[in-house]
Design a protein around this motif. Structure first.
Motif, short mmCIF file in Angstrom:
data_model
loop_
_atom_site.label_atom_id
_atom_site.label_comp_id
_atom_site.label_asym_id
_atom_site.label_seq_id
_atom_site.Cartn_x
_atom_site.Cartn_y
_atom_site.Cartn_z
N GLU B 178 0.84 -1.20 0.00
CA GLU B 178 0.00 0.00 0.00
C GLU B 178 0.88 1.26 0.00
N THR B 179 1.94 1.24 0.80
CA THR B 179 2.84 2.39 0.86
C THR B 179 3.48 2.64 -0.50
N ALA B 180 3.87 1.55 -1.16
CA ALA B 180 4.51 1.69 -2.48
C ALA B 180 3.56 2.35 -3.47
N VAL B 181 2.31 1.89 -3.47
CA VAL B 181 1.34 2.43 -4.43
C VAL B 181 1.01 3.89 -4.10
N ILE B 182 0.79 4.17 -2.82
CA ILE B 182 0.45 5.55 -2.43
C ILE B 182 1.63 6.48 -2.71
N GLY B 183 2.84 5.99 -2.44
CA GLY B 183 4.03 6.80 -2.71
C GLY B 183 4.11 7.16 -4.19
N MET B 184 3.83 6.18 -5.04
CA MET B 184 3.85 6.44 -6.48
C MET B 184 2.81 7.47 -6.87
N VAL B 185 1.62 7.33 -6.27
CA VAL B 185 0.52 8.21 -6.65
C VAL B 185 0.74 9.64 -6.16
N VAL B 186 1.12 9.81 -4.89
CA VAL B 186 1.27 11.17 -4.38
C VAL B 186 2.57 11.80 -4.86
N GLY B 187 3.51 10.96 -5.30
CA GLY B 187 4.79 11.50 -5.76
C GLY B 187 4.63 12.50 -6.89
N GLU B 188 3.67 12.24 -7.76
CA GLU B 188 3.50 13.12 -8.91
C GLU B 188 3.05 14.54 -8.51
N PRO B 189 1.91 14.67 -7.81
CA PRO B 189 1.55 16.04 -7.41
C PRO B 189 2.56 16.68 -6.46
N LEU B 190 3.24 15.85 -5.65
CA LEU B 190 4.22 16.41 -4.73
C LEU B 190 5.40 17.00 -5.50
N MET B 191 5.87 16.27 -6.51
CA MET B 191 7.00 16.78 -7.30
C MET B 191 6.60 18.05 -8.04
N LEU B 192 5.38 18.06 -8.54
CA LEU B 192 4.87 19.24 -9.24
C LEU B 192 4.87 20.45 -8.30
N ALA B 193 4.40 20.23 -7.09
CA ALA B 193 4.34 21.32 -6.11
C ALA B 193 5.75 21.80 -5.77
N MET B 194 6.65 20.84 -5.54
CA MET B 194 8.01 21.21 -5.14
C MET B 194 8.74 21.95 -6.26
N ARG B 195 8.48 21.53 -7.50
CA ARG B 195 9.11 22.21 -8.64
C ARG B 195 8.63 23.65 -8.72
N SER B 196 7.33 23.82 -8.48
CA SER B 196 6.75 25.16 -8.52
C SER B 196 7.44 26.05 -7.49
N LEU B 197 7.66 25.51 -6.30
CA LEU B 197 8.32 26.26 -5.23
C LEU B 197 9.79 26.51 -5.58
N ALA B 198 10.46 25.47 -6.07
CA ALA B 198 11.89 25.60 -6.39
C ALA B 198 12.10 26.60 -7.52
N GLU B 199 11.20 26.58 -8.52
CA GLU B 199 11.35 27.51 -9.65
C GLU B 199 11.25 28.95 -9.18
N GLU B 200 10.28 29.22 -8.31
CA GLU B 200 10.15 30.60 -7.84
C GLU B 200 11.38 31.00 -7.03
N HIS B 201 11.80 30.13 -6.14
CA HIS B 201 12.97 30.44 -5.30
C HIS B 201 14.20 30.71 -6.16
N LEU B 202 14.49 29.81 -7.09
CA LEU B 202 15.72 29.95 -7.90
C LEU B 202 15.63 31.13 -8.86
N SER B 203 14.45 31.36 -9.44
CA SER B 203 14.40 32.45 -10.42
C SER B 203 14.50 33.79 -9.71
N ALA B 204 13.94 33.88 -8.49
CA ALA B 204 14.09 35.12 -7.72
C ALA B 204 15.56 35.34 -7.35
N GLN B 205 16.23 34.23 -6.97
CA GLN B 205 17.64 34.30 -6.58
C GLN B 205 18.48 34.81 -7.75
#
Lengths: 216, 216
Positions: B178-205
């Motif tokens: 169950e953990t493996a499947v949930i990890g796979m599923v939430v990984g996608e929106p989580l990575m999307l969210a983190m990229r959004s945050l990282a892009e703003e941080h780095l581009s401001a920098q």
């Protein structure tokens, strides 16, 4: 070039191009006769971009329209383009859940950003996105998966840095903005693909280590 | 517990639970009367999982059914679960384009995997996924963005390793899967969210560095 040449140059059928024109995703050509218009290289580029946004990015027409609007803003700064494109590309947010779990998750995301030293506006859609994932993990009793938050942040930073490097290597302002938007759009399916490959590689590696087999 | 208690425990409305039952996403309860069934903690867990797959993962009913089928396979190895879940979670592949560009892109992905030392089966959906992105970049004259491929691979490896670490920390086999499947599923929106945050941080920098302002 004429409409049918634009179709040949882009591989996009004439009825689809007409649809893009009707939806104002594509600017009208230069009218040469009452029933004929002339299209330019800029149209070729735009048609390809629209198709990529829809087919690769899986964007809705509304999102494509939002991205195109950002591209067409005169004199807008790259940093702002990125922000605007992010909002255009983010899945439509359902109303922020007004629950204690969500608020706690939101604070947890804020604490992580502080710990990472990331300066991110309060309106960045990634905050709610990450908080929604954390809320789900709590609801599913999968708190152990919250350990992936920090490594995911590091991974996202590597990805975002590579994108910005590529963006900055583009020459003129139009190409820079287009590269930024395309990078954002293809980044999602690319990361998904790479994760799929990395998961198989790593799980095979661990499996063979655990089962003690020498190689595979 | 009864149906309405299952609803209260999960926050999922009764009609939705009935829908899950009809669609056989949820196993039937134990019949106690002709018109009444008893549900267990396993049902609570499963209802929460289905909702997460649909709401957070954005999966179609067909994909949810595929994931559930994998979860319910008796005695299946974790490595195989990951592979099966990947296929269930991958967006339905349009027929592999039979073009020179796509074949070249596919080979480029293969060459990268070799260079990385990743052992990945030929059927892994990530191969076609990455090749499709490369093909798009070529069609858009955005070859400069192919430079993100390798950093994305490293980022994906960091993400996948974190997921596997969390998965291995789960106790029993059911929780691991169950953990493996949930990890796979939430990984996608989580990575999307983190990229959004990282892009703003780095581009401001970078923006503040380029404009020479001391801080922001």
């Amino acid at each position: 070039m004429r409409m049918n040449e634009l179709s040949t140059a882009t591989g996009v059928p004439v009825p689809t191009i007409k649809f893009y024109l009707r939806e104002r995703l594509l600017p009208a050509g230069e009218r040469t006769h009452p029933n004929q218009s002339k299209y330019s290289e800029a149209h070729v580029r735009r048609v390809r971009l629209i198709r990529a946004l829809i087919e690769v990015g899986g964007l809705s027409l509304a999102s494509v329209r939002g991205v195109i609007a950002v591209l067409d803003m005169p004199g807008v700064q790259l940093h702002d383009v990125l922000g605007l494109a992010q909002h255009a590309l983010s899945p439509p947010q359902s109303a922020t859940p007004d629950t204690d779990d969500f608020r706690a998750a939101h604070q947890q995301v804020g604490a992580l950003l502080e710990q990472l030293g990331w300066h991110v506006s309060s309106g960045n859609p990634g905050r709610n996105g990450a908080a929604a994932v954390l809320t789900t993990l709590t609801a599913l009793n999968q708190e152990r998966l919250t350990s992936i938050l920090e490594p995911y942040a590091h991974a996202a930073e590597i990805a975002a840095r590579a994108e910005l490097d590529a963006v900055e290597s583009a020459g003129d302002r139009d190409t820079i903005v287009e590269t930024a938007v395309i990078g954002m759009v293809v980044g999602e399916p690319l990361m998904l693909a790479m994760r799929s490959l990395a998961e198989e590689h790593l799980s095979a590696q661990r499996l063979s280590k655990n089962s003690g087999s020498a190689d595979c």
